[in-house]
Design a protein around this motif. Structure first.
Motif, short mmCIF file in Angstrom:
data_model
loop_
_atom_site.label_atom_id
_atom_site.label_comp_id
_atom_site.label_asym_id
_atom_site.label_seq_id
_atom_site.Cartn_x
_atom_site.Cartn_y
_atom_site.Cartn_z
N CYS A 54 38.32 32.90 41.43
CA CYS A 54 39.59 32.97 42.16
C CYS A 54 39.39 33.78 43.45
O CYS A 54 38.52 34.65 43.51
N SER A 55 40.18 33.48 44.46
CA SER A 55 39.89 34.10 45.76
C SER A 55 41.15 34.33 46.57
O SER A 55 42.20 33.71 46.35
N ALA A 56 41.00 35.22 47.54
CA ALA A 56 42.04 35.48 48.54
C ALA A 56 41.37 36.01 49.79
O ALA A 56 40.37 36.74 49.69
N SER A 69 43.55 31.23 46.08
CA SER A 69 43.28 30.15 45.12
C SER A 69 43.25 30.71 43.71
O SER A 69 42.61 31.73 43.45
N ASP A 70 43.93 30.00 42.78
CA ASP A 70 43.92 30.36 41.36
C ASP A 70 42.73 29.75 40.63
O ASP A 70 42.42 30.17 39.50
N ASP A 71 42.08 28.77 41.23
CA ASP A 71 40.88 28.14 40.68
C ASP A 71 40.98 27.87 39.17
O ASP A 71 40.11 28.25 38.39
N THR A 77 48.87 33.42 38.96
CA THR A 77 48.37 34.54 38.16
C THR A 77 47.12 35.20 38.73
O THR A 77 46.70 36.24 38.23
N ALA A 78 46.49 34.59 39.74
CA ALA A 78 45.22 35.12 40.24
C ALA A 78 45.24 35.30 41.76
O ALA A 78 45.22 36.42 42.26
N GLY A 79 45.26 34.19 42.49
CA GLY A 79 45.18 34.27 43.94
C GLY A 79 46.30 35.08 44.57
O GLY A 79 46.06 35.91 45.45
N ALA A 115 45.11 41.91 35.60
CA ALA A 115 43.65 41.95 35.62
C ALA A 115 43.10 41.56 36.99
O ALA A 115 42.19 42.24 37.52
N TYR A 116 43.63 40.50 37.57
CA TYR A 116 43.12 40.08 38.89
C TYR A 116 43.51 41.10 39.96
O TYR A 116 42.71 41.42 40.85
#
Length: 210
Positions: A54-56, A69-71, A77-79, A115-116
């Motif tokens: 996952c990324s930002a 991106s939540d990938d 929940t992630a990105g 967590a992310y």
């Protein structure tokens, strides 16, 4: 154009564990979107056995470009929480990719968000933060015989001298904040007996440690 913004000095990698899931965050300074995406792809290649990458990223002095991106993780929940941490720290020209190895226990929506977000916070805490300030480049021509004296005097007054080029005359390359131009011009006039004239150049951002 902003007077300053924050970025990071060099890449950092920080790993945390949440209920047996491993989260490896890589935070890195980048110049553009292509470079940011290249960091994500490098993590994907290096950690091919992980389920999610996952990324930002945030780009530009005014943070005009933002992507996340939540990938494959549940939407939002992630990105998004990763991007929110970067915004909250005021960082730009940075990308963070969090690689997750699933530990067998479902974390739920709230657990994933925490967590992310915690992964990115840990990476930001480990990074050396730099300030980049808007500066203008000026050039100043002087006789060769005067170059060393003028340069030393400018440095002693806190002026950033990027270097000196020698041709028919010596040309000093100076940096100052745009609003300091008149003060710098007065100093140059004092040091050169009115003979030196500042020539305006382009603006750019200079890096300062914090």
């Amino acid at each position: 154009m902003p007077q300053s913004y924050l970025t990071v000095a060099s890449p950092v990698d920080v790993e945390i564990e949440v209920r047996r899931s491993r989260f490896l965050a890589r935070l890195e300074r980048v110049e553009d979107e292509a470079a940011a995406r290249a960091v994500v792809e490098a993590a994907r290649r290096a950690h091919w056995d992980a389920r999610h990458h996952c990324s930002a990223f945030v780009l530009g002095p005014d943070a005009m470009t933002e992507r996340s991106s939540d990938d494959g993780e549940p939407a939002g929940t992630a990105g998004a929480p990763m991007l929110e941490v970067l915004r909250g720290r005021g960082l730009s020209d940075v990308v963070c990719v969090v690689t997750r190895w699933f530990g067998g226990t479902l974390l739920g929506t709230g657990g994933l968000i925490r967590a992310y977000g915690d992964s990115v916070r840990a990476a930001c805490d480990a990074a050396q933060v730099l300030e980049r300030r808007l500066a203008q480049r000026f050039s100043l021509e002087v006789d060769h015989a005067d170059a060393g004296r003028v340069e030393a005097a400018l440095r002693s007054r806190g002026v950033h001298v990027d270097g000196t080029d020698y041709a028919a005359r010596a040309t000093l390359r100076l940096d100052a904040e745009p609003q300091e131009r008149d003060e710098l011009a007065a100093l140059v006039a004092e040091l050169t007996g009115g003979a030196g004239v500042l020539v305006d150049g382009p603006t750019h951002y200079r890096t300062h440690p914090r």
